[in-house]
Design a protein around this motif. Structure first.
Motif, PDB file in Angstrom:
ATOM      1  N   SER A 141       0.877  -1.411   0.076  1.00  0.00           N
ATOM      2  CA  SER A 141      -0.155  -0.040  -0.140  1.00  0.00           C
ATOM      3  C   SER A 141       0.990   1.102  -0.087  1.00  0.00           C
ATOM      4  O   SER A 141       0.483   2.251  -0.600  1.00  0.00           O
ATOM      5  CB  SER A 141      -1.062  -0.245   1.315  1.00  0.00           C
ATOM      6  OG  SER A 141      -1.348   1.175   1.630  1.00  0.00           O
ATOM      7  N   SER A 188      -2.410  -1.130  -4.891  1.00  0.00           N
ATOM      8  CA  SER A 188      -3.342  -0.833  -3.839  1.00  0.00           C
ATOM      9  C   SER A 188      -4.280  -2.183  -3.552  1.00  0.00           C
ATOM     10  O   SER A 188      -4.817  -2.556  -2.781  1.00  0.00           O
ATOM     11  CB  SER A 188      -4.043   0.303  -3.794  1.00  0.00           C
ATOM     12  OG  SER A 188      -5.104   0.425  -5.009  1.00  0.00           O
ATOM     13  N   GLU A 232      -4.910  -4.755  -0.515  1.00  0.00           N
ATOM     14  CA  GLU A 232      -6.315  -4.831  -0.056  1.00  0.00           C
ATOM     15  C   GLU A 232      -6.646  -6.610   0.095  1.00  0.00           C
ATOM     16  O   GLU A 232      -6.992  -7.024   0.879  1.00  0.00           O
ATOM     17  CB  GLU A 232      -7.572  -4.336  -0.765  1.00  0.00           C
ATOM     18  CG  GLU A 232      -8.563  -3.995  -0.200  1.00  0.00           C
ATOM     19  CD  GLU A 232      -9.790  -3.331  -0.985  1.00  0.00           C
ATOM     20  OE1 GLU A 232      -9.157  -2.592  -1.923  1.00  0.00           O
ATOM     21  OE2 GLU A 232     -10.796  -3.670  -1.024  1.00  0.00           O
ATOM     22  N   GLN A 283     -11.587   2.966   7.132  1.00  0.00           N
ATOM     23  CA  GLN A 283     -11.020   3.567   5.931  1.00  0.00           C
ATOM     24  C   GLN A 283     -11.795   4.617   5.300  1.00  0.00           C
ATOM     25  O   GLN A 283     -11.277   5.740   5.077  1.00  0.00           O
ATOM     26  CB  GLN A 283     -10.989   2.567   4.803  1.00  0.00           C
ATOM     27  CG  GLN A 283      -9.811   1.612   5.039  1.00  0.00           C
ATOM     28  CD  GLN A 283     -10.110   0.384   3.912  1.00  0.00           C
ATOM     29  OE1 GLN A 283      -9.871   0.709   2.890  1.00  0.00           O
ATOM     30  NE2 GLN A 283     -10.088  -0.760   4.278  1.00  0.00           N
ATOM     31  N   GLU A 335     -15.313  -5.397   5.728  1.00  0.00           N
ATOM     32  CA  GLU A 335     -14.992  -3.993   5.789  1.00  0.00           C
ATOM     33  C   GLU A 335     -16.217  -3.460   5.661  1.00  0.00           C
ATOM     34  O   GLU A 335     -16.168  -2.088   5.891  1.00  0.00           O
ATOM     35  CB  GLU A 335     -13.720  -3.775   5.014  1.00  0.00           C
ATOM     36  CG  GLU A 335     -12.539  -4.096   4.983  1.00  0.00           C
ATOM     37  CD  GLU A 335     -12.243  -5.573   4.588  1.00  0.00           C
ATOM     38  OE1 GLU A 335     -13.156  -6.015   3.775  1.00  0.00           O
ATOM     39  OE2 GLU A 335     -11.371  -6.289   5.076  1.00  0.00           O
TER      40      GLU A 335
END
Ligand code: DGT
Ligand code: CA
Ligand code: CA
Ligand code: ZN
Length: 590
Positions: free
Chosen positions: A11, A31, A35, A495, A524
């Motif tokens: 990241s 990215s 994840e 996030q 998430e």
């Protein structure tokens, strides 16, 4: 190296590439890989040990070049590529980009001009009013940055908690180790994990064994123990190698029911329950229920008490609640949101069960940004004993994913229908995940939507609109012919905050236009969240528990969506994909 540590480096690489202005594809590639790895249930080190670099390449989002870099990290603990990048963009300054409102370019200016490389220095600079004097900064720059720092603080607090998929495998490992001890009668994960709360602070475990001392010694020697925090005769707390606290408590089997009840919590539920009990002359603890009226009462009661036992023991948790004159309360409901009153009145809803879904209506194939074919997803659905599966690929407006136009969606529908002929016990439904654009329009025509079995409408852009605009936008979407509102709040735990919306208005519109609110199962997301589900039920809203799978294994995340529905008090009648196909199809036509 842990998955989290490796994900962090990937990241960071993505952020540095973005600061450097490199190609968007590379920025996204890193990215995305970060994840995926952060959410992998298996240790990436184990993946590598078992299958080498080839196995790494099979992890979704990991291509040849990233796989090589992960291999280097696992083998040497270092990565040359990353080391070079951090020469001009030190790791320390990257923290700035995590402050809401500070993008990579801004971070670079702050670092180069004012040598800011920490949140503390940023706060100091913003307070002293130095920042807006920099070229290209606005007059209100400091105000915005201070607001961002505040939000960053809230997020960091959230980040110190794990999502369910991080906690689950650790608890499984601990329980498997405990079960190898011969004298164990029973063991369970309790606390927030048993309640399936969306984030977990620490992991709590209870054990029934006649030999607690030996159990404690055995546990202290477990291979996953990093250090011992405290050790007593019947309890022990340790830090797991993955930096997670684990609390273990032991009682004999005859008290296992009250032990489970006590350590499942929540604290709020237990406090309320204990207060109620005291008012009824009862005292609750992990050792059982004590009858206070007998202890302090008249001579006759005292005689009775000395004859019988003052304390009632419960090996079975259900009996514990029954003794109090209550219905059994499922762990997911124990948050002091009215469950105690309902249980006393015997009016608790029969919440949806973990095996009650008949299908999944949100999944993606290779045709947009998924990794599998229609047939592969169908096979997986069959293995999950589903009766139907809705394929819902992205529409064209979504920049990153290769979304489909009207024409392509209809072609895809034909493919879905063709595949459908191959499966006798599974019905494939043709859907689409349609963007609700910033102005509230759908990026698929109504004529096309009508040719599909259903449409999911989702917000994928312009997340920061004002409450009134965002509410109007989503309601416009709800009125435009969709049947499911995808991940309705847009939050990403730790996030991204949920959008600003007026939920009352959204719930009313969903009920009126017969649009189900999605309960997205990604750990998430868990979106809609539990408390809002309970609120929406009061308006007569329906729900759809979806996996939003972009790969086969994502379909197994559905249990977290079900848990969220349970925490929101939803029953089978409230969840459209627990219905028989006939009933669902009729509803989709409404
Ligand atoms: P977490 O760990 O923050 O995700 O949340 P919980 O609910 O797992 O809380 P935790 O680990 O502090 O405690 C586990 C359960 O034990 C809690 O839900 C209620 C129960 N409990 C029993 N005695 C106590 C006590 O003295 N203090 C607290 N905080 N909880 C207790
Ligand atoms: Ca806990
Ligand atoms: Ca604990
Ligand atoms: Zn989706």
């Amino acid at each position: 190296m842990t998955n989290i540590e490796i994900a962090k480096i990937l990241s960071n690489i993505s952020t540095i590439l973005e600061i450097k202005g490199e190609s968007k594809f590379r920025v996204i590639a890193y990215s995305r890989a970060a994840e995926v790895i952060a959410n992998l249930t298996k240790d990436i080190e184990d993946v590598y040990k078992e299958g080498g670099i080839k196995a790494l390449e099979e992890v979704p989002g990991v291509g040849v070049s990233i796989a090589e870099k992960i291999e280097e990290l696992i083998k040497t603990g270092k990565m040359k590529y990353y080391k070079n990048l951090t020469k001009s963009f030190p790791e320390k300054m990257l923290i700035l980009t995590q402050v809401p409102g500070i993008g990579p370019k801004t971070a670079l200016v702050l670092y180069k001009k004012l040598h800011i490389d920490s949140i503390a220095k940023l706060q100091k600079a913003a307070t002293s009013g130095k920042i807006h004097k920099l070229p290209h900064f606005k007059e209100q720059a400091e105000q915005n940055i201070l607001r961002g720092i505040k939000q960053f603080g809230i997020r960091t607090k959230e980040r110190n908690r794990m999502v369910l998929t991080a906690a689950g495998p650790i608890a499984d490992e601990v329980l498997a180790y405990i079960k190898k001890f011969k004298e164990v009668k029973k063991c369970n994960a309790v606390g927030s994990l048993r309640r399936m709360k969306e984030t977990i602070g620490d992991i709590d475990v209870v054990v029934a064994t006649p030999n607690p001392k030996k159990m404690i010694e055995y546990f202290a020697k477990a291979p996953f123990v990093k250090n011992i925090l405290s050790k007593g005769d019947t309890k022990i707390s340790i830090t797991h190698k993955k930096n997670v606290r684990i609390d273990l408590e032991i009682l004999p089997e005859q008290d296992y029911g009250s032990l489970l009840q006590h350590f499942t919590g929540s604290k709020e539920h237990n406090v309320h329950l204990r207060t109620w009990a005291v008012e009824h002359k009862l005292s609750l603890s992990e050792y059982g229920i004590e009858d206070l009226s007998r202890k302090a009462g008249s001579a006759r009661l005292a005689r009775q008490a000395s004859g019988g036992k003052k304390r009632h023991h419960f090996s079975d948790e259900k009996k514990f609640y029954e003794f109090l004159g209550m219905q059994y309360i499922e762990p997911e409901l124990r948050e002091d949101r009215g469950e105690i009153e309902s249980a006393l009145a015997h009016k608790l809803p029969r919440i949806i069960g973990y095996n009650d879904l008949q299908g999944d209506l949100h999944c993606h194939t290779k045709t947009s940004d998924g990794t599998n074919t229609i047939a592969e997803l169908a096979q997986k659905a069959i293995s999950k004993k589903y009766k139907y599966l809705g394929i819902s690929d992205h529409t064209v407006g979504l920049g990153v994913a290769s979304g489909l136009s009207d024409k392509e969606i209809l072609k895809h529908k034909a493919e879905i229908q063709k595949a459908n002929k191959k499966f006798r016990n599974l019905k494939l439904l043709a859907g689409a995940e349609i963007n609700i654009t910033a102005s509230g329009k759908l990026d698929l025509s109504l004529a096309t939507i009508k040719k599909l079995d259903y449409g999911i409408g989702s917000v994928h852009s312009a997340f920061n609109q004002d409450e009134a605009i965002m509410t109007r936008r989503i309601i416009a979407g709800i009125k435009s012919g969709i049947k499911i509102l995808g991940h309705p709040s847009g939050r990403l735990i730790g996030q991204r905050q949920a959008y600003n919306v007026d939920w009352t208005e959204i719930f009313k519109a969903c009920a009126k236009y017969k649009v189900a609110l999605e309960i997205n199962s990604f750990p998430e997301r868990l979106d809609l969240k539990d408390t809002l589900i309970k609120d929406a039920l009061a308006y007569g809203c329906k729900f759809c528990i979806d996996s939003d799978a972009h790969a086969l294994e994502h379909m197994d995340l559905i249990k977290y969506g079900i848990a969220t529905a349970r925490r929101g008090w939803a029953t089978k009648a409230d969840v459209i994909n627990s219905w028989e196909l006939d009933k669902l199809q009729k509803w989709l036509k409404l």
